[in-house]
Design a protein around this motif. Sequence first.
Motif, short mmCIF file in Angstrom:
data_model
loop_
_atom_site.label_atom_id
_atom_site.label_comp_id
_atom_site.label_asym_id
_atom_site.label_seq_id
_atom_site.Cartn_x
_atom_site.Cartn_y
_atom_site.Cartn_z
N ILE A 1 40.97 41.81 -47.97
CA ILE A 1 40.15 41.54 -49.17
C ILE A 1 39.04 40.56 -48.82
O ILE A 1 37.88 40.74 -49.21
CB ILE A 1 41.01 41.02 -50.35
CG1 ILE A 1 41.96 42.13 -50.85
CG2 ILE A 1 40.15 40.48 -51.49
CD1 ILE A 1 43.03 41.67 -51.85
N THR B 1 36.47 42.37 -46.35
CA THR B 1 35.73 43.53 -46.88
C THR B 1 34.64 43.06 -47.85
O THR B 1 34.88 42.20 -48.68
CB THR B 1 36.70 44.51 -47.59
OG1 THR B 1 37.76 44.80 -46.71
CG2 THR B 1 36.00 45.79 -47.97
N LEU C 1 40.29 49.18 -50.28
CA LEU C 1 39.76 48.44 -49.13
C LEU C 1 39.21 49.34 -48.02
O LEU C 1 38.62 48.85 -47.06
CB LEU C 1 40.86 47.52 -48.55
CG LEU C 1 41.34 46.41 -49.51
CD1 LEU C 1 42.60 45.76 -49.02
CD2 LEU C 1 40.25 45.37 -49.73
#
Length: 199
Positions: free
Chosen positions: A149, A152, A190
């Motif tokens: 997280i 990205t 993701l």
Amino acid sequence: MRHGAKKLLIPILRGDEIEALRRTVSTEFDRYSKLNKNITEESLEAIKKSSDPVLLSDSIAGHLNLTVENKQELLEVSDVKKRLEKILEVIQGELSVLRVEKKIKTRVKNQMEKTQREYYLNEQMKAIQKELGEGPEGQDEISEIQEKIDKTKLSKEAKEKAVAELKKLKSMSPMSAESAVVRNYLDWLLTIPWRKNPE
């Protein structure tokens, strides 16, 4: 005591003293046999029934934890009273040693049981933590998703959604169907090639 009254002295007869010693030796040997499990019931019964102090001392000497030389030395004591006293001394010494041994064995046994119980409880705890996703494996997976997280380049809304889903995943059992759905959703979220909108 009135003046002039004679003090009566009852002499202790040698026979009475030997009988008292015989009984004491027999009683103490019974205690000894309860701690030393190597003595058979038959031998114990024969010793209990023995009223002859010489036979009693011979029988008991054979069951005591003594060297052959010490047993021989004991049996060579011709005075019955002295022999019974010597046997009583040996039995009481052995009783002290056996009681200490019993305490040590009990302590060691309790320590082993405690260690085994702790090991068993720790294993159970690990299994429960794994089930709840709180164990090292579950934590590794959560950390991995958190890292993805962070790395990205998500839009603000997508990042908020990913963080919310991860929070939800932390509180779920990793074995539940719902957690599998959330994991799949996060994997999908993701892997999308996020790009900034052209200005």
